[in-house]
Write an enzyme that holds these catalytic residues in place. Structure first.
Site, short mmCIF file in Angstrom:
data_model
loop_
_atom_site.label_atom_id
_atom_site.label_comp_id
_atom_site.label_asym_id
_atom_site.label_seq_id
_atom_site.Cartn_x
_atom_site.Cartn_y
_atom_site.Cartn_z
N HIS A 52 0.66 34.38 -61.87
CA HIS A 52 -0.58 34.45 -61.87
C HIS A 52 -0.99 34.13 -60.38
O HIS A 52 -0.46 33.74 -59.49
CB HIS A 52 -0.45 33.43 -62.98
CG HIS A 52 -0.07 31.68 -62.28
ND1 HIS A 52 1.61 32.29 -62.37
CD2 HIS A 52 -0.36 30.67 -62.48
CE1 HIS A 52 1.36 30.25 -61.79
NE2 HIS A 52 0.71 29.39 -62.11
N ARG A 111 -8.73 26.83 -58.13
CA ARG A 111 -10.14 25.35 -58.46
C ARG A 111 -10.72 26.42 -58.84
O ARG A 111 -12.43 26.50 -58.44
CB ARG A 111 -9.65 25.36 -57.53
CG ARG A 111 -7.90 24.48 -56.67
CD ARG A 111 -7.82 23.58 -55.97
NE ARG A 111 -6.46 23.23 -54.95
CZ ARG A 111 -6.25 24.10 -54.04
NH1 ARG A 111 -7.03 24.37 -52.88
NH2 ARG A 111 -4.59 23.42 -53.51
N GLU A 120 -12.87 40.46 -55.38
CA GLU A 120 -12.91 41.32 -54.97
C GLU A 120 -12.60 42.79 -56.02
O GLU A 120 -11.45 42.49 -56.79
CB GLU A 120 -12.53 41.69 -53.80
CG GLU A 120 -12.18 43.76 -53.19
CD GLU A 120 -11.02 43.04 -52.06
OE1 GLU A 120 -10.96 44.63 -52.04
OE2 GLU A 120 -10.44 42.73 -51.69
#
Length: 148
Positions: free
Chosen positions: A12, A16, A123
């Site tokens: 994964h 934050r 992105e």
């Protein structure tokens, strides 16, 4: 080469965030973030799927108005594959998430960058041959090299 730690895969990606509610909304709007663990009621993390990959949003207190630092060593961005980078760019621009005139091109790869509400760089990438990941690109390059 034998690695010190044999890895099975990427589990994964943790990001934050200063405001979990705002960030969940952003990730749902932009990526279709599919939450499967919602720790917000207890101050815990939120885990959801984006394109079959788990993204964990972790609340971290931040100074008012603080943004993710730019141009520092370490993690740069998370990249998400798309089939049509032009449509992706148009949708992000229409939704007000970006202002650029079009995708950027690097060789035969085209990308669009966006920042989340805390400034984290994300992105979107369209890979050659409609591939889904850089791992598929690597496999194809190794096949070509072995055929020579």
């Amino acid at each position: 080469m034998t690695p010190v730690v044999p890895v099975k895969g990427l589990s994964h990606t943790a990001i934050r965030v200063s405001d979990p509610d705002r960030s969940v909304k952003f990730y749902q709007d932009v990526f279709g973030y599919d939450v499967f663990i919602d720790g917000r009621p207890t101050g815990g993390p939120v885990l959801g799927l984006i394109g079959g990959h788990t993204v964990e949003l972790i609340r971290q207190a931040a100074d008012e108005g603080a943004k993710a630092p730019r141009d520092v060593m370490g993690h740069s961005c998370a990249a998400f594959s798309v089939d049509d980078i032009d449509a992706t760019h148009a949708a992000l621009k229409a939704a007000g998430y970006i202002r650029s005139d079009g995708p950027e091109t690097f060789g035969n790869v085209r990308v669009v960058f966006v920042r989340d509400p805390d400034g984290t760089l994300l992105e979107f990438i369209q890979l050659p041959g409609r591939r889904d990941s850089m791992a598929q690109v690597a496999a194809r390059m190794r096949e070509k090299a072995a055929a020579v």
